[in-house]
Design an enzyme around this catalytic site. Structure first.
Site, mmCIF file in Angstrom:
data_model
loop_
_atom_site.group_PDB
_atom_site.id
_atom_site.type_symbol
_atom_site.label_atom_id
_atom_site.label_comp_id
_atom_site.label_asym_id
_atom_site.label_seq_id
_atom_site.Cartn_x
_atom_site.Cartn_y
_atom_site.Cartn_z
ATOM 1 N N HIS A 119 0.838 -1.200 0.000
ATOM 2 C CA HIS A 119 0.000 0.000 0.000
ATOM 3 C C HIS A 119 0.874 1.251 0.000
ATOM 4 O O HIS A 119 2.065 1.206 0.332
ATOM 5 C CB HIS A 119 -0.973 0.008 1.195
ATOM 6 C CG HIS A 119 -0.314 0.163 2.540
ATOM 7 N ND1 HIS A 119 0.080 1.378 3.056
ATOM 8 C CD2 HIS A 119 0.006 -0.771 3.486
ATOM 9 C CE1 HIS A 119 0.605 1.205 4.260
ATOM 10 N NE2 HIS A 119 0.576 -0.097 4.544
ATOM 11 N N CYS A 138 3.582 -4.495 6.633
ATOM 12 C CA CYS A 138 3.230 -4.233 5.242
ATOM 13 C C CYS A 138 4.422 -3.729 4.442
ATOM 14 O O CYS A 138 5.447 -3.310 4.994
ATOM 15 C CB CYS A 138 2.102 -3.206 5.170
ATOM 16 S SG CYS A 138 0.511 -3.845 5.729
#
Length: 295
Positions: free
Chosen positions: A249, A265
């Site tokens: 992301h 992440c």
């Protein structure tokens, strides 16, 4: 008779004296120059040059009446007459080094890595800052969001350039289809399709200490243009999940802040997050190798 003769002589002498008083003849100069007679014309001012124009016409030999003296005119300074155009524009001094910036302590190393990477302009590897070097470094810094993007070869610029230039894309065992590759050690990521690189290595930031992103091979199982993170109450743009709650992301903080990291992440710059979204789909392969230092 003698008396009459004498009277005639006396009368004649008187007539001659009266005529001499009314004549315009020029008196003779005093032989000694200092006598009591009239001074000769021009003894005080010569009737030549400027003096002649200021004397009555009777003394200059002119037959015309005296002319009134002209008032002196104010002085007019000479000015340069512009030259005729030759069809060429005047040469305007050019400022040099318009893009020059401060030389950093890692000038030569950055030049070396940028020359290896290519795509940022002409770079001369000699350790000396030039206009071309400065422009290339600025372009590199802007591409990877290195702040400030002022063309100085500092520690962060060197770190990013070295990580990208030394990334070995062959470490990612990509097969057919699209594969997202991540080098956890160098904190870089790239994309391959059918064994060929379709998106060159770029910067990333993975899990910090206590939240290390695990190496391994996975598949994208969920995609969302804007995912809400319940645990951390933040939006995750261009979300592509591949392992539990871990996914790609766009970063929500300054990516080059090495003191922090994600909670597992793979953070991307905006430009790269958009590109990764365009290339990916559910089922796309994800390969992570190495380990982030300090985790």
């Amino acid at each position: 008779m003698q008396v009459r003769h004498r009277a005639r002589v006396v009368a004649l002498a008187m007539v001659m004296l009266v005529g001499a008083g009314g004549c315009a003849s020029v008196p003779q100069a005093d032989p000694g120059g200092t006598g009591g007679g009239l001074a000769p014309v021009g003894s005080a001012e010569q009737v030549t040059g400027a003096g002649a124009s200021s004397l009555p016409d009777q003394l200059t030999g002119s037959d015309t009446k005296p002319r009134p003296r002209k008032k002196p005119q104010p002085e007019v300074r000479a000015t340069k007459t512009p030259k005729a155009s030759t069809g060429h524009r005047p040469r305007v001094p050019q400022k040099s080094n318009l893009t020059r910036c401060q030389q950093g302590e890692h000038q030569r190393e950055v030049e070396t890595y940028l020359a290896r990477l290519g795509g940022f302009g002409t770079v001369t590897v000699d350790g000396r800052q030039t206009d071309a070097d400065c422009a290339a470094i600025k372009k590199f810094q802007q591409r990877y969001d290195i702040r400030p993007a002022e063309g100085r070869a500092g520690p962060l610029t060197l770190d990013v350039a070295k990580r990208l230039a030394t990334t070995d894309v062959k470490r990612c065992s990509a097969g057919s289809g699209t594969t997202f590759c991540v080098d956890l050690t160098r904190q870089t990521t790239w994309v391959m399709r059918d064994g060929k690189v379709v998106a060159k290595p770029t910067v990333t930031r993975t899990g910090m200490a206590g939240y290390a992103t695990p190496a391994g091979t996975y598949k994208v199982n969920l995609r969302n243009l804007k995912e809400w993170s319940n645990p951390y109450e933040v939006w995750l743009p261009y979300w592509q999940r591949f392992n539990g709650g871990i996914g790609f992301h766009e970063t929500t903080t300054y990516l080059h802040n090495a003191g922090i990291g994600s909670h597992g992440c793979v953070n991307l710059l905006h430009t790269d997050a958009v590109r990764w979204w365009e290339l990916g789909k559910v089922g796309s392969r994800v390969v992570l190798v190495g380990r982030r230092p300090g985790t």
